[in-house]
Every structure is written in structure tokens, then in C-alpha cells.
Design a protein around this motif. Structure first.
Motif, PDB file in Angstrom:
ATOM      1  N   HIS A   1     -22.674  35.313 -56.629  1.00 34.18           N
ATOM      2  CA  HIS A   1     -23.570  35.210 -55.479  1.00 34.18           C
ATOM      3  C   HIS A   1     -23.092  35.973 -54.245  1.00 34.18           C
ATOM      4  O   HIS A   1     -23.461  35.616 -53.135  1.00 34.18           O
ATOM      5  CB  HIS A   1     -23.858  33.730 -55.143  1.00 34.18           C
TER       6      HIS A   1
ATOM      7  N   TYR B   1     -22.622  38.792 -60.750  1.00 37.07           N
ATOM      8  CA  TYR B   1     -23.190  38.299 -59.486  1.00 37.07           C
ATOM      9  C   TYR B   1     -23.975  37.000 -59.711  1.00 37.07           C
ATOM     10  O   TYR B   1     -23.930  36.073 -58.907  1.00 37.07           O
ATOM     11  CB  TYR B   1     -24.091  39.391 -58.883  1.00 37.07           C
ATOM     12  N   ARG B   2     -24.664  36.935 -60.853  1.00 34.45           N
ATOM     13  CA  ARG B   2     -25.443  35.733 -61.160  1.00 34.45           C
ATOM     14  C   ARG B   2     -24.566  34.586 -61.660  1.00 34.45           C
ATOM     15  O   ARG B   2     -25.057  33.495 -61.916  1.00 34.45           O
ATOM     16  CB  ARG B   2     -26.491  36.049 -62.238  1.00 34.45           C
TER      17      ARG B   2
ATOM     18  N   ARG C   1     -26.830  41.926 -55.008  1.00 35.58           N
ATOM     19  CA  ARG C   1     -28.119  41.407 -55.473  1.00 35.58           C
ATOM     20  C   ARG C   1     -29.013  42.508 -56.079  1.00 35.58           C
ATOM     21  O   ARG C   1     -29.731  42.287 -57.047  1.00 35.58           O
ATOM     22  CB  ARG C   1     -28.844  40.759 -54.283  1.00 35.58           C
TER      23      ARG C   1
ATOM     24  N   ASN D   1     -24.388  42.769 -62.360  1.00 35.91           N
ATOM     25  CA  ASN D   1     -25.448  41.817 -62.051  1.00 35.91           C
ATOM     26  C   ASN D   1     -25.235  40.470 -62.731  1.00 35.91           C
ATOM     27  O   ASN D   1     -25.436  39.412 -62.122  1.00 35.91           O
ATOM     28  CB  ASN D   1     -26.813  42.404 -62.427  1.00 35.91           C
TER      29      ASN D   1
ATOM     30  N   ARG E   1     -33.256  33.419 -61.217  1.00 40.66           N
ATOM     31  CA  ARG E   1     -32.280  32.450 -60.721  1.00 40.66           C
ATOM     32  C   ARG E   1     -32.203  31.259 -61.683  1.00 40.66           C
ATOM     33  O   ARG E   1     -33.246  30.784 -62.140  1.00 40.66           O
ATOM     34  CB  ARG E   1     -32.778  31.964 -59.345  1.00 40.66           C
TER      35      ARG E   1
ATOM     36  N   ALA F   1     -23.907  38.492 -52.013  1.00 42.15           N
ATOM     37  CA  ALA F   1     -25.243  39.058 -51.788  1.00 42.15           C
ATOM     38  C   ALA F   1     -25.253  40.591 -51.782  1.00 42.15           C
ATOM     39  O   ALA F   1     -26.311  41.195 -51.995  1.00 42.15           O
ATOM     40  CB  ALA F   1     -25.825  38.526 -50.491  1.00 42.15           C
TER      41      ALA F   1
END
Ligand code: HEM
Ligand code: HEM
Length: 181
Positions: free
Chosen positions: A132, A112-113, A137, A109, A39, A134
Motif C-alpha cells: 500500500h 503493492y497490493r 498504485r 503491483n 482491492r 501509494a
């Protein structure tokens, strides 16, 4: 299935095959050298390079697959037992599949980040999923898992098979994929 009559792969197929090997070697070196991505990890040069090489691998694999579907594979080498031809075919398609799935999962990914993705700083690569969200993830863990415990053992088996043909069976299977032999 298309089967070409020559006993070897086309020059383009051979070039793309060895290009993927070179890109994968670079990609694992960068992947294992770059900072661990967690993170809020900033996108350093090495991480950015990992994204760029990964997107390039995905592009080259798509071109390779299209080439393969159009041009097919050479007729099986004479004298190779059918079970070996069949298992080679299964492992080749599995390699193609993993080389599409792994970079796609990495791309999802990174999206998503919320990490910026560029193609070697030359072009912006679009985000595939919302930041983000979820439900994506899991993609980082599975990306790493398949890259390390799926692709690598399968490539190991593939190389062992090629060496077995060259040194033990002493047939011309390896030469089908070598330039100018
Ligand atoms: C065939 C292509 C690829 C291979 C072989 C590969 C390989 C790897 C490996 C081995 C790791 C683990 C690094 C570590 O030990 O910490 C990793 C992590 C990662 N890669 Fe890739 N990668 C590829 C393509 C991509 C692409 C295209 C992207 C994004 C555009 C990407 C994004 C990531 C991210 C975000 C992580 C961290 C995942 C996490 O730990 O949650 N990768 N990759
Ligand atoms: C030193 C490393 C490698 C060697 C010696 C090698 C050798 C070979 C040989 C001899 C063939 C032709 C097999 C046949 O005619 O049935 C082949 C095909 C193939 N190789 Fe490799 N290879 C290597 C690395 C890789 C890597 C890293 C990948 C991708 C992850 C890969 C993916 C493939 C695929 C997908 C085919 C099938 C081609 C097709 O029919 O479209 N190889 N390889």
C-alpha cells in the motif's frame, strides 16, 4: 554488437524463443480468465498461476538476454533491405524491453497490493515494494495497458513480418528461428 557467422540462431536461442511464445500464450489465457484483481481480491489459484508464469517469463527472458549478448545474432539474410534489418533489430530489442518491464510492473503491483507471490507454490517470491505504498498504485493499470496494447500489437507485427518473409519474399528468415530446418 556480436554477429555469429552461421546463418541461423543457436539451438538454445531457438528453444528459448519458442518457450517464451508458449509461456506467453498460457499467460494471456490465464490473465484473461482469472478474476479481475481489485482491492481485497483473494489470491485464487488462477491469480497465483498468473504470478508464477509471469515470474518464470521474467527469468527466461533474463537468461535469453544473457545468451543473446554472449552469442549475438546470425549475419543478416542476404538480399534483405537494410531498413528491414534495422527495423527488425529495433522491434526485437523493444520486445525484450517490454518482456522485462511488463512482469516487473506486475510483480511490483502484486507487492503493492500485499498479495502473496509464490513460484508455483514451491518457493516464496519476495515483495518488491512496501504494501500500500501509494507511489506504486499506477503499476497495475500500466502493467495491463502495456501487456495488452504494447506487447500484443508488437508480436502481431513480428509474426506478420516473419510470414511476409516466408510467403512473399520467400527467403530463409523464418528458417533461422525454426529448429532443425
Ligand atoms: C509477461 C508476463 C505477464 C503478462 C503478459 C501479464 C498480463 C496481464 C494481463 C493481460 C492482465 C490483465 C488481466 C485483466 O484483464 O484483468 C494482467 C493483470 C495483472 N497481472 Fe500480469 N502479466 C504478466 C506478469 C505478471 C507478474 C509477474 C505478476 C506478479 C508477480 C503479475 C500480476 C498482475 C496483477 C497484480 C494484475 C492486476 C493488475 C490491475 O488490474 O491492477 N503479472 N496481467
Ligand atoms: C508465431 C510466432 C512467432 C514467429 C513466427 C516468430 C519468428 C521469428 C523469427 C523468424 C525470428 C528471427 C528474425 C531474424 O532472423 O531477424 C524471430 C526473432 C525474435 N523473436 Fe520471434 N516469432 C514469434 C513469436 C515471438 C514472440 C511471442 C516473441 C516475444 C514476445 C518473439 C520475440 C523475438 C525476438 C526478441 C527475436 C530476436 C532474437 C534475437 O535476435 O535475439 N517472437 N522471431
Amino acid at each position: 554488437m556480436v554477429i555469429s557467422t552461421q546463418g541461423r540462431y543457436t539451438r538454445t536461442a531457438i528453444f528459448l524463443h519458442w518457450l517464451i511464445l508458449a509461456l506467453l500464450v498460457a499467460q494471456y489465457i490465464v490473465g484473461w480468465t482469472m478474476p479481475h484483481i481489485g482491492r481485497d481480491t483473494p489470491v485464487t489459484t488462477l491469480i497465483s498461476l498468473h504470478f508464477s508464469i509471469g515470474v518464470l517469463i521474467l527469468g527466461v527472458i533474463v537468461i535469453r538476454l544473457i545468451w543473446r549478448l554472449i552469442h549475438g545474432e546470425p549475419a543478416p539474410e542476404a538480399g534483405v533491405p537494410p531498413w528491414q534489418t534495422r527495423s527488425a533489430r529495433v522491434s526485437h530489442w523493444l520486445l525484450y524491453l517490454l518482456l522485462v518491464v511488463v512482469p516487473l510492473l506486475g510483480w511490483i503491483n502484486a507487492s503493492y497490493r500485499g498479495m502473496p507471490i509464490t513460484f508455483f507454490g514451491l518457493a516464496h517470491v519476495p515483495q518488491l515494494v512496501a504494501t500500500h505504498d501509494a507511489s506504486w498504485r499506477w503499476t497495475g493499470d500500466i502493467h495491463t495497458l502495456i501487456a495488452e496494447y504494447g506487447v500484443l500489437p508488437l508480436v502481431g507485427l513480428h509474426v506478420a513480418a516473419a510470414l511476409y518473409h516466408y510467403f512473399v519474399r520467400r527467403d530463409r528468415v523464418l528458417q533461422r528461428m525454426l529448429p532443425g530446418v
